[in-house]
Design a protein around this motif. Structure first.
Motif, short mmCIF file in Angstrom:
data_model
loop_
_atom_site.label_atom_id
_atom_site.label_comp_id
_atom_site.label_asym_id
_atom_site.label_seq_id
_atom_site.Cartn_x
_atom_site.Cartn_y
_atom_site.Cartn_z
N CYS A 181 0.83 -1.21 0.00
CA CYS A 181 0.00 0.00 0.00
C CYS A 181 0.86 1.26 0.00
O CYS A 181 0.54 2.25 -0.67
CB CYS A 181 -0.93 0.00 1.22
SG CYS A 181 -2.14 -1.32 1.22
N LEU A 182 1.97 1.22 0.75
CA LEU A 182 2.87 2.37 0.76
C LEU A 182 3.51 2.59 -0.61
O LEU A 182 3.72 3.74 -1.03
CB LEU A 182 3.95 2.17 1.82
CG LEU A 182 3.50 2.27 3.27
CD1 LEU A 182 4.65 1.94 4.21
CD2 LEU A 182 2.95 3.66 3.58
N THR A 183 3.81 1.49 -1.30
CA THR A 183 4.36 1.61 -2.65
C THR A 183 3.38 2.31 -3.59
O THR A 183 3.78 3.09 -4.47
CB THR A 183 4.71 0.22 -3.20
OG1 THR A 183 5.63 -0.42 -2.32
CG2 THR A 183 5.33 0.33 -4.58
N ARG A 230 -3.84 5.59 3.91
CA ARG A 230 -4.98 5.09 4.68
C ARG A 230 -5.06 3.57 4.59
O ARG A 230 -5.32 2.89 5.59
CB ARG A 230 -6.27 5.72 4.16
CG ARG A 230 -7.36 5.83 5.20
CD ARG A 230 -8.65 6.37 4.60
NE ARG A 230 -8.46 7.56 3.80
CZ ARG A 230 -9.42 8.14 3.09
NH1 ARG A 230 -10.64 7.62 3.11
NH2 ARG A 230 -9.18 9.23 2.37
N ALA A 231 -4.85 3.04 3.41
CA ALA A 231 -4.86 1.59 3.24
C ALA A 231 -3.72 0.94 4.00
O ALA A 231 -3.88 -0.14 4.60
CB ALA A 231 -4.79 1.24 1.75
N ALA A 232 -2.55 1.58 3.99
CA ALA A 232 -1.41 1.03 4.73
C ALA A 232 -1.70 0.99 6.22
O ALA A 232 -1.32 0.04 6.92
CB ALA A 232 -0.16 1.86 4.44
N THR A 233 -2.38 2.00 6.72
CA THR A 233 -2.75 2.02 8.14
C THR A 233 -3.69 0.87 8.48
O THR A 233 -3.50 0.17 9.49
CB THR A 233 -3.42 3.35 8.50
OG1 THR A 233 -2.53 4.43 8.19
CG2 THR A 233 -3.78 3.40 9.97
N ALA A 263 -4.01 -1.97 6.79
CA ALA A 263 -3.31 -3.24 6.61
C ALA A 263 -2.39 -3.53 7.79
O ALA A 263 -2.29 -4.68 8.24
CB ALA A 263 -2.51 -3.21 5.31
N ALA A 264 -1.73 -2.51 8.30
CA ALA A 264 -0.78 -2.73 9.39
C ALA A 264 -1.47 -2.91 10.73
O ALA A 264 -1.05 -3.72 11.55
CB ALA A 264 0.20 -1.56 9.47
N ALA A 265 -2.55 -2.15 10.96
CA ALA A 265 -3.16 -2.13 12.29
C ALA A 265 -4.38 -3.04 12.42
O ALA A 265 -4.60 -3.63 13.48
CB ALA A 265 -3.57 -0.70 12.65
N GLY A 266 -5.17 -3.18 11.35
CA GLY A 266 -6.44 -3.89 11.46
C GLY A 266 -6.33 -5.34 11.92
O GLY A 266 -6.80 -5.70 13.01
N PRO A 267 -5.71 -6.22 11.13
CA PRO A 267 -5.61 -7.63 11.56
C PRO A 267 -4.83 -7.81 12.86
O PRO A 267 -5.16 -8.69 13.66
CB PRO A 267 -4.89 -8.29 10.37
CG PRO A 267 -5.20 -7.42 9.20
CD PRO A 267 -5.23 -6.03 9.76
N THR A 268 -3.82 -6.98 13.07
CA THR A 268 -3.04 -7.09 14.30
C THR A 268 -3.88 -6.76 15.52
O THR A 268 -3.84 -7.48 16.54
CB THR A 268 -1.82 -6.16 14.23
OG1 THR A 268 -1.07 -6.46 13.05
CG2 THR A 268 -0.93 -6.34 15.44
N LEU A 269 -4.64 -5.68 15.45
CA LEU A 269 -5.51 -5.31 16.56
C LEU A 269 -6.59 -6.35 16.79
O LEU A 269 -6.93 -6.66 17.94
CB LEU A 269 -6.14 -3.94 16.30
CG LEU A 269 -5.20 -2.74 16.38
CD1 LEU A 269 -5.95 -1.46 16.00
CD2 LEU A 269 -4.61 -2.61 17.78
N ALA A 270 -7.14 -6.89 15.70
CA ALA A 270 -8.17 -7.92 15.85
C ALA A 270 -7.62 -9.15 16.56
O ALA A 270 -8.25 -9.71 17.47
CB ALA A 270 -8.72 -8.30 14.47
N LEU A 298 -14.28 -3.79 9.17
CA LEU A 298 -15.21 -2.84 8.55
C LEU A 298 -15.36 -1.59 9.41
O LEU A 298 -15.40 -0.47 8.90
CB LEU A 298 -16.57 -3.50 8.34
CG LEU A 298 -16.66 -4.53 7.21
CD1 LEU A 298 -18.07 -5.08 7.11
CD2 LEU A 298 -16.25 -3.90 5.87
N THR A 299 -15.44 -1.76 10.73
CA THR A 299 -15.57 -0.61 11.62
C THR A 299 -14.33 0.27 11.54
O THR A 299 -14.44 1.51 11.46
CB THR A 299 -15.79 -1.08 13.07
OG1 THR A 299 -16.97 -1.88 13.13
CG2 THR A 299 -15.94 0.12 14.00
N LEU A 300 -13.15 -0.33 11.56
CA LEU A 300 -11.92 0.46 11.47
C LEU A 300 -11.81 1.17 10.13
O LEU A 300 -11.38 2.34 10.07
CB LEU A 300 -10.71 -0.46 11.69
CG LEU A 300 -9.33 0.22 11.70
CD1 LEU A 300 -9.28 1.30 12.75
CD2 LEU A 300 -8.23 -0.81 11.92
N ALA A 301 -12.22 0.49 9.06
CA ALA A 301 -12.18 1.13 7.74
C ALA A 301 -13.13 2.33 7.69
O ALA A 301 -12.78 3.40 7.15
CB ALA A 301 -12.56 0.12 6.66
#
Length: 339
Positions: A190-192, A197-200, A202-209, A305-308
């Motif tokens: 996503c950073l590439t 926003r997408a990188a955030t 990708a990095a935080a969503g699954p990890t926080l879940a 979905l909520t985080l997005a």
């Protein structure tokens, strides 16, 4: 043409507005397709839940009587159908209000969820959280399977017995290490593409879940299997969270929408494997009960979905600050616009 002889009577409009049945009639006349959708969805869900509830041992037997042995299934099916129809109605109401507020219809090139879809995300989020809550109340502090687990686990394990060696490798993708590595790769991609926003997400969503599942929900609910905490399934939460994140990126206008078609197909296939084969592998290998896997998947969908939506709302508030209703924003070329 027929005209109402009382149209000039003072207060006639107010009385017409509050006349019983008038609001529904106006709504049905203005949105006949929605009424059809409500009827079809409600009927289909009523039939599906009513037929599956007894087979999966979800039938609330306390409501049954010798004369009417299927009362529990009927009540459960009617509640599910009515609940989904009410959620649909609320989603359409939010959708209709979007042009007035200007938020959901605004152009958002970096959006994670398409603006027109955002109101309907709650049709997924709320039932998912309800599923987790209901299952948690049933399994809290327990050490054995529910009846629905007994109906599902053994057949799944039997049918997938030849695939156990492959599944044992596949489920490692849902481990904390596997999820962290995949999240890092996804965020770098996503950073590439310069999608912060997408990188955030990708990095935080699954990890926080995964962290919420492992360190909060599992100790809080306290369901055990094989000497360890089992509910919800952390592997399923991480894997499905990744799958939902990738799916959002593959939507039209999403982060990965401009990638070559072959690469998008590979990403879609990988997301499908994470969301289906990996959870089934956890059941086949007897690592989790079916309800553990279901709760983990529902939790992952709701959280991502909520985080997005929150990230989109925060970006929208920053990009489009509120303006005074009495002073609309000036448009380019407006003769009254002054430097």
């Amino acid at each position: 043409m027929w005209t109402d002889p009382h149209r000039d009577v003072p207060g006639h409009d107010r009385l017409t507005r509050h006349r019983p049945g008038t609001a529904f009639s106006r709504y049905a006349g203005a949105h006949p397709r929605r009424i059809t959708l409500f009827a079809v969805v409600g009927f289909a869900l009523f039939v599906a839940v009513g037929s599956l509830a007894p087979r999966l041992a979800l039938n609330p037997g306390v409501l049954n009587t010798p004369e009417f042995p299927d009362v529990g299934a009927t009540v459960l099916a009617a509640t599910a159908a009515l609940g989904v129809d009410l959620l649909l109605l609320c989603a359409f109401a939010l959708h209709d209000r979007a042009p007035v507020k200007g938020a959901n219809r605004a152009e958002d090139p970096g959006g994670l969820v398409p603006p027109v879809v955002r109101p309907f995300c709650w049709l997924v989020i709320l039932p998912s959280l309800t599923t987790v809550g209901v299952l948690a109340s049933r399994v809290a502090g327990s050490h054995g399977p529910l009846k629905v687990d007994q109906r599902i686990d053994s057949p799944v394990a039997y049918r997938l017995l030849p695939s156990r060696p492959v599944l044992s490798r596949l489920v490692e993708l849902g481990s904390p290490t596997g999820v962290t590595v995949l999240c890092t790769l996804l965020a770098l991609g996503c950073l590439t593409l310069r999608r912060m926003r997408a990188a955030t997400l990708a990095a935080a969503g699954p990890t926080l879940a995964g962290a919420l599942t492992e360190y909060v929900l599992k100790p809080l609910i306290g369901r055990h299997k094989g000497g360890g905490l089992a509910f919800p399934s952390g592997h399923t939460t991480g894997a499905v969270a990744l799958a939902v994140t990738i799916t959002l990126f593959l939507l039209p206008g999403g982060t990965f929408a401009g990638l070559p078609r072959t690469l998008r197909l590979l990403l879609a296939t990988f997301a499908a494997i994470l969301a289906s084969a990996l959870p089934l592998g956890l059941i086949a290998l007897h690592y989790h009960y079916a309800t553990d896997v279901l709760a983990g998947a529902a939790l992952a969908v709701a959280l991502i979905l909520t985080l997005a939506l929150l990230l989109d709302a925060a970006a929208g508030a920053t990009t489009h600050p509120a303006t005074s209703p009495s002073e609309p924003p000036a448009r380019p070329g407006d003769p009254d616009q002054r430097p």
